[in-house]
Write an enzyme that holds these catalytic residues in place. Sequence first.
Site, PDB file in Angstrom:
ATOM      1  N   GLU A   1      44.222  48.113  30.159  1.00  0.00           N
ATOM      2  CA  GLU A   1      44.371  47.209  29.030  1.00  0.00           C
ATOM      3  C   GLU A   1      43.101  46.468  28.645  1.00  0.00           C
ATOM      4  O   GLU A   1      43.068  45.824  27.602  1.00  0.00           O
ATOM      5  CB  GLU A   1      45.505  46.221  29.299  1.00  0.00           C
ATOM      6  CG  GLU A   1      45.314  45.405  30.565  1.00  0.00           C
ATOM      7  CD  GLU A   1      46.283  44.234  30.601  1.00  0.00           C
ATOM      8  OE1 GLU A   1      46.798  43.871  29.541  1.00  0.00           O
ATOM      9  OE2 GLU A   1      46.505  43.686  31.674  1.00  0.00           O
TER      10      GLU A   1
ATOM     11  N   ILE B   1      31.495  48.215  32.824  1.00  0.00           N
ATOM     12  CA  ILE B   1      31.650  48.677  34.207  1.00  0.00           C
ATOM     13  C   ILE B   1      33.005  49.329  34.462  1.00  0.00           C
ATOM     14  O   ILE B   1      33.172  50.099  35.391  1.00  0.00           O
ATOM     15  CB  ILE B   1      31.452  47.562  35.271  1.00  0.00           C
ATOM     16  CG1 ILE B   1      32.346  46.364  34.980  1.00  0.00           C
ATOM     17  CG2 ILE B   1      29.985  47.152  35.346  1.00  0.00           C
ATOM     18  CD1 ILE B   1      32.483  45.425  36.166  1.00  0.00           C
TER      19      ILE B   1
ATOM     20  N   GLY C   1      39.793  49.671  32.021  1.00  0.00           N
ATOM     21  CA  GLY C   1      41.105  49.713  32.664  1.00  0.00           C
ATOM     22  C   GLY C   1      42.157  50.109  31.646  1.00  0.00           C
ATOM     23  O   GLY C   1      41.851  50.550  30.545  1.00  0.00           O
TER      24      GLY C   1
ATOM     25  N   ASP D   1      51.330  42.479  39.528  1.00  0.00           N
ATOM     26  CA  ASP D   1      50.730  43.819  39.571  1.00  0.00           C
ATOM     27  C   ASP D   1      49.990  43.972  40.897  1.00  0.00           C
ATOM     28  O   ASP D   1      48.822  44.340  40.950  1.00  0.00           O
ATOM     29  CB  ASP D   1      49.782  44.002  38.387  1.00  0.00           C
ATOM     30  CG  ASP D   1      49.324  45.459  38.224  1.00  0.00           C
ATOM     31  OD1 ASP D   1      49.873  46.345  38.919  1.00  0.00           O
ATOM     32  OD2 ASP D   1      48.414  45.701  37.416  1.00  0.00           O
TER      33      ASP D   1
HETATM   34  N1  ATP Z   1      35.432  39.750  38.988  1.00  0.00           N
HETATM   35  C1  ATP Z   1      35.156  41.051  39.165  1.00  0.00           C
HETATM   36  N2  ATP Z   1      34.063  41.433  39.831  1.00  0.00           N
HETATM   37  C2  ATP Z   1      33.767  42.743  40.000  1.00  0.00           C
HETATM   38  N3  ATP Z   1      34.499  43.743  39.507  1.00  0.00           N
HETATM   39  C3  ATP Z   1      35.614  43.425  38.828  1.00  0.00           C
HETATM   40  C4  ATP Z   1      36.008  42.075  38.611  1.00  0.00           C
HETATM   41  N4  ATP Z   1      37.134  42.061  37.899  1.00  0.00           N
HETATM   42  C5  ATP Z   1      37.453  43.342  37.677  1.00  0.00           C
HETATM   43  N5  ATP Z   1      36.539  44.172  38.224  1.00  0.00           N
HETATM   44  C6  ATP Z   1      36.542  45.650  38.182  1.00  0.00           C
HETATM   45  O1  ATP Z   1      37.135  46.093  36.964  1.00  0.00           O
HETATM   46  C7  ATP Z   1      38.300  46.876  37.217  1.00  0.00           C
HETATM   47  C8  ATP Z   1      39.395  46.567  36.200  1.00  0.00           C
HETATM   48  O2  ATP Z   1      39.725  45.210  36.276  1.00  0.00           O
HETATM   49  P1  ATP Z   1      41.194  44.682  36.009  1.00  0.00           P
HETATM   50  O3  ATP Z   1      42.118  45.252  37.018  1.00  0.00           O
HETATM   51  O4  ATP Z   1      41.134  43.206  35.905  1.00  0.00           O
HETATM   52  O5  ATP Z   1      41.442  45.333  34.578  1.00  0.00           O
HETATM   53  P2  ATP Z   1      42.733  45.949  33.915  1.00  0.00           P
HETATM   54  O6  ATP Z   1      42.375  46.550  32.620  1.00  0.00           O
HETATM   55  O7  ATP Z   1      43.809  44.936  33.947  1.00  0.00           O
HETATM   56  O8  ATP Z   1      43.059  47.070  34.915  1.00  0.00           O
HETATM   57  P3  ATP Z   1      44.410  47.833  35.102  1.00  0.00           P
HETATM   58  O9  ATP Z   1      44.052  49.245  34.801  1.00  0.00           O
HETATM   59  O10 ATP Z   1      44.746  47.612  36.547  1.00  0.00           O
HETATM   60  O11 ATP Z   1      45.384  47.228  34.165  1.00  0.00           O
HETATM   61  C9  ATP Z   1      38.699  46.540  38.629  1.00  0.00           C
HETATM   62  O12 ATP Z   1      39.350  47.617  39.238  1.00  0.00           O
HETATM   63  C10 ATP Z   1      37.372  46.236  39.289  1.00  0.00           C
HETATM   64  O13 ATP Z   1      36.758  47.437  39.713  1.00  0.00           O
END
Ligand code: ATP
Lengths: 219, 333
Positions: free
Chosen positions: A12, A7, A10, A124
């Site tokens: 990381e 879905i 991101g 963050d």
């Molecule tokens: N529990 C959840 N339920 C629904 N969607 C979620 C959930 N956790 C994360 N997401 C979706 O996934 C995306 C990325 O999640 P997250 O920010 O945890 O990842 P990341 O890789 O750390 O992102 P970033 O690019 O901010 O570092 C979020 O922007 C959100 O759209």
Amino acid sequence: MDELVLIASGAEANLYRGRFLGYDVVVKHRVSKPYRDVKLDLMIRRDRTLTEAKIMLLAMSLGVRVPTVLYVDLENSIIVMEYVEGVLLRDYIGLVDEGVRRAYLELLGVYVGKLHKNDITHGDLTTSNVIVSSNGSLYIIDFGLSKISNDVEDKAVDIHLLMRSFESIHYNMSKELLTYFLRGYRSVLSPNEVNDILNTVKEIRLRGRYVEERRVRKS
Amino acid sequence: MIVLGIESTAHTFGVGVVEDRPPYILADKRVNYVPSRGGIHPREAALYFMDNAVKVLREALSEAKLSVKDVDGIAVALGPGLGPCLRVGATIARALATYFRKPLVPVNHAVAHIEIGKLLTGFKDPLIVYLSGGNTMILAFSDGRYRVFGETLDIALGNFMDTFVREVGIAPPYVVNGVHKLDMCADEGKNFINLPYVVKGQDVSFSGLLTAALKLFRSGVYDLRDICYSVREVAYTSIVEVSERGLAHTKKKELLIVGGVAASKVLRTKFEVLSMLRGVRLGVVEPKYAVDNGVMIAWTGLLALKHGVSVEPERAYVRQRWRPDSVDIPWMS
Ligand SMILES: Nc1ncnc2c1ncn2[C@@H]1O[C@H](COP(=O)(O)OP(=O)(O)OP(=O)(O)O)[C@@H](O)[C@H]1O
Ligand SMILES: Nc1ncnc2c1ncn2[C@@H]1O[C@H](COP(=O)(O)OP(=O)(O)OP(=O)(O)O)[C@@H](O)[C@H]1O
């Protein structure tokens, strides 16, 4: 677990949607980065996975809404958590009218206030890391950079990051958003604490601004 | 259109002359102030600039085969930078503009690094990673301005690297044959030692790393080469990580690296890996134009002048902390 659907990819982690123990879940997998030393890479992914899971549980116990953590696999840097149906606050802010905006920003202020009161910093904090769920609740996500700290600097950095996300994404209403946020934030923390934190925010903001003293001090 | 630009924000006094058609760069002259010891001393640098300014200006004009009368505008970097240094450039630019009745164009030094990078790489709308002695910033254009997406919370990457190698006794000079002393030392190391890796949101921080690394060094337990390797790994990786965040969030398809530290080959390799990983184009400004120079000021001044930007000489104040995100960029829309 079967039928994982990607879905989000991101910066990381890759996030998949699936079913686990009868729940609708998100599987967050922190992926290896070929641009860093192997040992450092393992360390970073492991640390952040552990931190994220631990602090989410802690946050939940403080009444701050976060997705429920269901499973953690440290060796593979995987967290399985509740899937939250909704939209990111980042996208939601511009779509609704002022009253709704105010309510959500105030609630975010209360949540962050609770975290800070308990010496938890997010690390963050931006409007991209908050989900407004379809039933109207607010969830904070992405705790990988969070930590337990009573250092006023860490708390101030949270506020600084949030302000910058207001300024860079929601620049035409950033003052208004900050006012609402602070209303909620102040309702949880003591006036002294808030003053300390906001003064440090000011200091940080000056520091980032290419400061003469910063170079010269070293000579 | 032809514009003359003056740079004097930190340790370089430079004069560039550019034209709005190929080959664009008509002249590029500079002198560098090198402190006898330690870091930069603004007042000493300013004195050095004053002694050399007229010579550099003359050389630039003769290289361009022009006189000041022939140019359409005088551009000057009014900030950000060190007050005494900035004032030298501003004074000369004001005098030239007044005497020759030319429009005076105020230029933001950080924006100039970006614009010259775009000219040389042909990029249109990149995520910009600006890594120099005094600045560490990630920027992206959005709605009329270069918005700061991430930056250092304390010291800049170049300043951090210079300070570290100086404190462990292997510099100055900081850069030899185009290789920074930290890179040289790190190339000999291979064992990664755990050091504080600090990324906060899109921001980085190096002061904790500096303290911890110097402590490791003074403990005498570790090989300096392994410490250098680990320091470099942590510092560079954290920059690449926040750049990756920037790409993920802004969805830009070009990645532009500007500033003096962009000359590091190891850092460049890490950015190459990142660009493949994210499927974006990578542009690294060649060392000559990655460091401070007058050409970038002239070029940015030319872009601005074409959009009617100029200032009355008596109102051309220097601004030591002039943020790039407070500057309107009319030529991008
Ligand atoms: N529990 C959840 N339920 C629904 N969607 C979620 C959930 N956790 C994360 N997401 C979706 O996934 C995306 C990325 O999640 P997250 O920010 O945890 O990842 P990341 O890789 O750390 O992102 P970033 O690019 O901010 O570092 C979020 O922007 C959100 O759209
Ligand atoms: N080959 C190299 N590899 C790594 N770092 C380098 C190299 N060459 C120069 N540097 C570093 O770049 C920095 C100087 O760059 P630059 O001239 O852009 O900086 P500056 O004068 O501080 O600029 P600004 O005013 O834009 O902050 C120094 O810290 C120097 O050590």
